[in-house]
Design an enzyme around this catalytic site. Structure first.
Site, short mmCIF file in Angstrom:
data_model
loop_
_atom_site.label_atom_id
_atom_site.label_comp_id
_atom_site.label_asym_id
_atom_site.label_seq_id
_atom_site.Cartn_x
_atom_site.Cartn_y
_atom_site.Cartn_z
CG ASP A 169 -3.25 7.55 -1.88
OD1 ASP A 169 -2.90 6.39 -2.11
OD2 ASP A 169 -3.30 8.03 -0.74
NE ARG A 208 -6.58 0.52 -2.91
CZ ARG A 208 -5.84 0.87 -1.85
NH1 ARG A 208 -4.80 0.12 -1.50
NH2 ARG A 208 -6.12 1.94 -1.15
CD GLN A 216 -4.15 2.57 6.63
OE1 GLN A 216 -4.91 3.06 7.47
NE2 GLN A 216 -4.47 2.50 5.35
NE ARG A 239 -0.68 1.67 3.67
CZ ARG A 239 0.47 2.28 3.96
NH1 ARG A 239 1.58 1.59 4.25
NH2 ARG A 239 0.54 3.59 3.93
N GLY A 240 0.28 2.38 -0.26
CA GLY A 240 1.05 3.59 -0.46
C GLY A 240 1.20 3.81 -1.96
CB ALA A 241 0.42 6.71 -4.13
CG ASN A 265 -3.19 11.51 2.42
OD1 ASN A 265 -2.49 10.67 1.86
ND2 ASN A 265 -3.07 11.76 3.72
CE LYS A 266 -5.61 5.42 3.87
NZ LYS A 266 -6.14 4.31 3.06
#
Length: 364
Positions: free
Chosen positions: A244, A90, A203, A53-55, A254-255
């Site tokens: 992202d 995703r 996270q 995970r993480g762009a 973002n999140k």
């Protein structure tokens, strides 16, 4: 970065093999383990399940998945079919499409028998470039932290609030917002990090605390709703978050929960910076709120939580009553007007098209 004294990166490939190995982030922080991705189906599954995970890391993993797809079927039809299948894993992180487009562009006109080898060369290059890019981002952002430390008369640590996980396990190495913190810490600037838990997947609580603790960076875990309170009482000097996707106008996706932090920061005159590589900029989008597709994730991420039981086993327990209706948008969009600046590998830009074009004039 190191885990128990051993240097790791989040994804790697033995040059003699056509498979890749990744850190399984679904097991952290309770267990550190790796997972070998054997084919494109494994890569897609790892992206969907957030093993990776993480762009930036999603983009690199997607590139290796594409290479494995072409290893197994280099036909013209699969050039597009594999692209579409991986890209659908995703929808929000723009780095995935960005990496796939680079790879497809470089292999499309090759003879089928030459495509796989060329694809691995491109994927390896993207991996190496991610490390270099994030190292440069860290240096650019650390200057902001140093400026705050100097402005405070070097009298106390710089208090940084961050949201979600933006460290080396979200990239190939270093990270984005956490990479800035690592660089500042390693340069001798005293820092303290307020770590949002980042519900519902936690996270921050599980990954960011694990990373910072492993690196020796002072930090305190807080609930997601505590940030505004801390800002009101002068306990936050700067907010550093990742992204992202960032639009050409400077809106930052973002999140989920990032937007609320930006609102609190604006109200309390706390600088709010988004830290990202140039690959996260979507030059084809202007209005992030209207145009960015926000991923809706599974309800059990909200209704259940995983943790370690008294006997050391990892268990999943229910928080909400059975049958509870759940909404679980994974991201939100922070409008450019709330962003103090965008920290990239090329420098710090105003959150606007003009500001970004000042760093990336080739996109004009």
């Amino acid at each position: 970065m190191k885990v128990d004294g051993v240097s790791y990166r989040s994804i790697w490939r033995d040059p003699s093999e056509t498979t890749v190995t990744v850190v399984d982030q679904t097991l952290l922080p309770h267990r550190f383990d790796t997972l070998k991705l054997m084919n494109v189906a494994d890569a897609i599954d790892a992206i969907k399940r957030m093993v990776v995970r993480g762009a930036p890391l999603i983009g690199v993993t997607g590139a290796y998945g594409y290479a494995m797809a072409l290893r197994d079927d280099p036909s013209d039809a699969n050039v597009d079919a594999a692209f579409d299948a991986i890209n659908a894993a995703r929808p929000t992180a723009v780095n995935l499409r960005w990496a796939l487009e680079i790879l497809r562009r470089e292999i499309r006109d090759l003879a089928p028998d030459d495509r796989a080898v060329a694809a691995y060369v491109v994927a390896d290059r993207l991996r190496a470039e991610d490390i270099e890019t994030n190292g440069a981002i860290a240096e650019q952002g650390a200057r902001l932290v140093r400026e705050i430390y100097e402005a405070n008369g070097r009298s106390r640590p710089v208090n940084i609030l961050t949201h979600c996980n933006t460290g080396w396990i979200a990239c190939v190495d270093w990270g984005t917002a956490l990479g800035v913190i690592y660089r500042a810490h390693d340069d001798g600037i005293p820092v303290h990090v307020w770590v949002d838990e980042t519900r519902p997947r936690n996270q921050g609580a599980s990954l960011t605390t694990w990373e910072l603790g492993s690196h020796g960076v002072p930090h305190t875990l807080i609930v997601d709703n505590a940030g505004g309170h801390l800002m009101q009482h002068g306990q936050v000097d700067i907010c550093l978050v990742g992204a992202d996707r960032v639009t050409a106008s400077g809106d930052a996706c973002n999140k989920i929960g990032t937007y609320l932090k930006a609102l609190a920061a604006k109200d309390n005159h706390v600088p709010f910076y988004v830290v990202l590589p140039g690959s996260t900029i979507d030059w084809n989008m202007e209005d992030g709120v209207a145009e960015i597709e926000i991923e809706e994730r599974a309800s059990d991420e909200v209704t259940h939580i995983s943790g370690v039981a008294g006997d050391g086993s990892i268990v999943k327990v229910r928080l909400a009553p059975k049958g509870t209706k759940v909404g679980n948008p994974a991201f939100d969009v922070t409008p450019a007007r709330l962003v103090t600046g965008l920290v990239t590998e090329r420098g710090v830009a105003e959150a606007s098209r003009a500001g970004l074009l000042g760093l990336y004039p080739e996109k004009a």
